[in-house]
Scaffold this active site. Structure first.
Site, short mmCIF file in Angstrom:
data_model
loop_
_atom_site.label_atom_id
_atom_site.label_comp_id
_atom_site.label_asym_id
_atom_site.label_seq_id
_atom_site.Cartn_x
_atom_site.Cartn_y
_atom_site.Cartn_z
N GLN A 1 -39.89 -14.96 2.48
CA GLN A 1 -39.55 -13.62 2.58
C GLN A 1 -38.10 -13.32 2.75
OE1 GLN A 1 -41.65 -11.00 5.19
NE2 GLN A 1 -41.81 -9.33 3.62
N GLN B 1 -25.90 -18.54 1.85
CA GLN B 1 -26.94 -19.15 2.70
C GLN B 1 -28.31 -19.39 2.31
OE1 GLN B 1 -26.17 -18.77 5.52
NE2 GLN B 1 -27.89 -19.06 7.00
N ILE C 1 2.49 -10.60 -8.38
CA ILE C 1 1.99 -9.91 -9.55
C ILE C 1 1.13 -10.79 -10.31
CG2 ILE C 1 2.77 -9.23 -11.72
CD1 ILE C 1 5.73 -9.30 -10.48
N ARG D 1 -36.00 -26.11 -4.31
CA ARG D 1 -35.77 -26.34 -3.02
C ARG D 1 -37.10 -25.96 -2.39
NH1 ARG D 1 -33.08 -30.16 0.08
NH2 ARG D 1 -32.69 -29.24 2.00
N GLU E 1 -5.22 -4.23 -6.74
CA GLU E 1 -5.19 -2.88 -7.18
C GLU E 1 -5.45 -1.90 -6.34
OE1 GLU E 1 -4.02 -2.60 -10.01
OE2 GLU E 1 -4.59 -4.74 -10.99
N SER F 1 0.91 -1.12 0.11
CA SER F 1 -0.15 -0.06 0.14
C SER F 1 0.83 1.25 -0.29
CB SER F 1 -0.90 0.25 1.20
OG SER F 1 -1.48 -1.30 1.39
C1 LIG Z 1 -4.86 -11.51 -6.15
C2 LIG Z 1 -3.96 -10.48 -6.04
C3 LIG Z 1 -3.29 -9.97 -7.21
C4 LIG Z 1 -2.21 -8.86 -7.12
N1 LIG Z 1 -1.57 -8.37 -8.33
C5 LIG Z 1 -0.86 -7.39 -8.32
C6 LIG Z 1 -0.33 -7.04 -9.40
O1 LIG Z 1 -0.51 -7.38 -10.40
N2 LIG Z 1 0.87 -6.01 -9.27
C7 LIG Z 1 1.11 -5.64 -7.89
O2 LIG Z 1 2.09 -4.83 -8.02
N3 LIG Z 1 0.66 -6.03 -6.84
C8 LIG Z 1 -0.19 -7.16 -7.05
N4 LIG Z 1 -1.21 -7.49 -5.72
C9 LIG Z 1 -0.48 -7.26 -4.42
C10 LIG Z 1 -1.52 -6.06 -3.84
O3 LIG Z 1 -1.43 -4.93 -4.70
C11 LIG Z 1 -1.23 -5.84 -2.48
O4 LIG Z 1 -1.38 -6.97 -1.62
C12 LIG Z 1 -1.89 -4.67 -1.79
O5 LIG Z 1 -1.23 -3.37 -2.54
C13 LIG Z 1 -1.65 -4.37 -0.28
O6 LIG Z 1 -0.41 -4.34 0.16
P1 LIG Z 1 0.24 -5.49 1.12
O7 LIG Z 1 -0.40 -6.79 0.79
O8 LIG Z 1 1.77 -5.34 1.11
O9 LIG Z 1 -0.44 -5.04 2.64
P2 LIG Z 1 -0.08 -3.65 3.52
O10 LIG Z 1 0.22 -2.49 2.28
O11 LIG Z 1 1.08 -4.23 4.28
O12 LIG Z 1 -1.44 -3.38 4.03
C14 LIG Z 1 -1.91 -4.23 5.26
C15 LIG Z 1 -3.36 -3.60 5.94
O13 LIG Z 1 -2.91 -1.98 6.22
C16 LIG Z 1 -3.62 -1.29 5.60
N5 LIG Z 1 -2.84 -0.20 5.23
C17 LIG Z 1 -1.43 -0.01 4.88
N6 LIG Z 1 -0.97 1.12 4.54
C18 LIG Z 1 -2.20 2.07 4.57
C19 LIG Z 1 -2.49 3.33 4.12
N7 LIG Z 1 -1.46 4.20 4.04
N8 LIG Z 1 -3.68 3.79 4.17
C20 LIG Z 1 -4.44 3.22 4.68
N9 LIG Z 1 -4.52 1.84 4.95
C21 LIG Z 1 -3.34 1.16 4.89
C22 LIG Z 1 -4.13 -2.04 4.46
O14 LIG Z 1 -5.38 -1.30 3.87
C23 LIG Z 1 -4.21 -3.48 4.88
O15 LIG Z 1 -5.57 -3.70 5.35
C24 LIG Z 1 -2.06 -8.36 -5.85
C25 LIG Z 1 -2.57 -8.82 -4.68
C26 LIG Z 1 -3.59 -10.01 -4.84
C27 LIG Z 1 -4.25 -10.55 -3.32
#
Ligand SMILES: Cc1cc2nc3c(=O)[nH]c(=O)nc-3n(C[C@H](O)[C@H](O)[C@H](O)COP(=O)(O)OP(=O)(O)OC[C@H]3O[C@@H](n4cnc5c(N)ncnc54)[C@H](O)[C@@H]3O)c2cc1C
Length: 373
Positions: free
Chosen positions: A272, A329, A154, A261, A356, A129
């Site tokens: 409902q 559910q 990726i 079902r 993303e 992030s």
């Molecule tokens: C199916 C999948 C496909 C992916 N494809 C790609 C790809 O093609 N290219 C690529 O580069 N990456 C890819 N990713 C990686 C993805 O972009 C990252 O997992 C994501 O950006 C979060 O980073 P992190 O996992 O390091 O979590 P962290 O950044 O460590 O975040 C951990 C938690 O803290 C919160 N957090 C951290 N910093 C902040 C902030 N500044 N503000 C608010 N909240 C925050 C996050 O929301 C999260 O809940 C992919 C991930 C998945 C699951």
């Protein structure tokens, strides 16, 4: 709501529907179980022309606009969301090369994009992030640059042959370069074993003294954050479409079941409590569709679409997880069984609360945009 497609667009969409029904949907459960596409499916996507769908005609593509591209992703995701997300990752990467690549880079690479998958890689173990946490570097060397570092998680990592890579060109400066898997010093690393979107290979690339020419820089030095945002925006529209497709699939399963079902002699669809769930899934599906169609329409019109694209994925991902839970559910015990697809649909949707940009970061972006008005 369906848009007013031209007769030619309707014909193309019918072909996409037939391809999905015949070549993708029958393998939906198998893809989730095996964690990979069945042999030959990827080649069929290539041979049918899906990789070049939104590519301009001068590079050998079909030049689909953002609205119909999103519609294709939605229709495919009804059959299997992994296949739709593999295309989404490719299209959003091509979008950045089309927008920010030098003419030479475009001439060299875009004609190959009808056969080769492209991917966008920002995440590292030290920066997801928060991109300034990344450690991959690019250092000037003669007429080009030397890249070192690794990228994880990726989309299409391992399957893709060309990667846009976010790097540090100075301690506080981020830039993006285009790297080819055939370049000396490029290798693949760990593949993830994710709980959803099980067909999509998600993996690591390792760059060890990879040399690229100046032409491989996207935009200007320091444009990394802008390029990352742009890639997210383009991806988020298509993810909204994929999420809508997932909800459509969940709704089909739930309504079919609710008609058959019985609670004693009454079909459960007459209850409902069950009707409320079916109505909520339907409303979630349609509102997500309106959001991605609006973002795609703005993009097509050349107007800003960042906030709308972000709302599409922020709203659509949580809504789709809740919709799949409601559908599960409706089927109750059978919904909890792997005999039905609802658990994997929920996990497929769940990925899009993370990939993303996380929902937490997206909410921050939406609020920031509103505060700036
Ligand atoms: C199916 C999948 C496909 C992916 N494809 C790609 C790809 O093609 N290219 C690529 O580069 N990456 C890819 N990713 C990686 C993805 O972009 C990252 O997992 C994501 O950006 C979060 O980073 P992190 O996992 O390091 O979590 P962290 O950044 O460590 O975040 C951990 C938690 O803290 C919160 N957090 C951290 N910093 C902040 C902030 N500044 N503000 C608010 N909240 C925050 C996050 O929301 C999260 O809940 C992919 C991930 C998945 C699951």
């Amino acid at each position: 709501m369906d848009l007013n497609w031209t007769p030619q667009q309707n014909m193309l969409l019918r072909m996409v529907g037939e391809f999905t029904d015949n070549e993708i949907a029958p393998y939906d459960m198998q893809i989730d179980r095996d964690g990979k596409y069945p042999a030959g499916l990827f080649q069929k996507l290539v041979d049918t022309g899906f990789l070049g769908l939104m590519l301009p005609k001068e590079y050998g593509g079909a030049a689909f606009d953002p609205e119909i591209t999103a519609e294709v992703i939605r229709r495919m995701a009804v059959g299997n969301a992994s296949a739709a997300v593999t295309l989404e990752g490719h299209y959003k990467t091509l979008d950045q090369i089309i927008k920010f690549g030098t003419q030479r880079l475009k001439d060299d690479y875009l004609p190959t994009a009808t056969k080769r998958i492209f991917a966008f890689s920002m995440t590292e173990s030290t920066g997801g992030s928060n991109p300034l946490g990344i450690q991959t570097t690019a250092k000037r060397s003669g007429n080009g640059w030397i890249l070192n570092g690794n990228k994880i998680m990726i989309t299409n990592g391992g399957l893709a042959e060309v990667y846009c890579v976010l790097v540090k060109t100075a301690p506080e400066e981020l830039s993006v370069f285009v790297v080819d898997k055939d370049m000396p010093g490029f290798s693949f690393g760990k593949q993830e074993d994710f709980i959803g979107l099980r067909g999509v290979p998600v993996g690591e690339i390792v760059l060890s003294d990879v040399h690229v020419d100046n032409d491989h820089l996207l935009g200007k030095v320091g444009d990394g954050p802008m390029l990352g945002d742009s890639a997210h925006d383009d991806a988020r529209i298509l993810m909204g479409a994929a999420l809508t497709g997932i909800m459509e699939h969940a709704l089909q399963v739930a309504t079919d079941y609710a008609k058959e079902r019985k609670a004693l002699s009454t079909p459960i669809g007459q209850l409902q409590s069950i009707q409320r769930k079916l109505a909520d899934i339907t409303m979630g599906k349609e509102t997500t569709k309106l959001l991605y169609q609006r973002a795609a329409a703005l993009k097509l019109a050349g107007r800003p679409y960042s906030e709308e694209a972000t709302m599409t994925k922020a709203y659509g991902s949580r809504t789709a997880v809740a919709a799949c839970d409601d559908a599960l559910q409706v089927l109750a015990g059978y919904g909890y069984s792997r005999e039905y697809p609802l658990a994997h649909l929920m996990m497929d949707a769940r990925a899009m609360e993370i990939a993303e940009g996380t929902v937490e970061k997206m909410r921050g972006q939406i609020a920031t945009a509103e505060l700036a008005k």
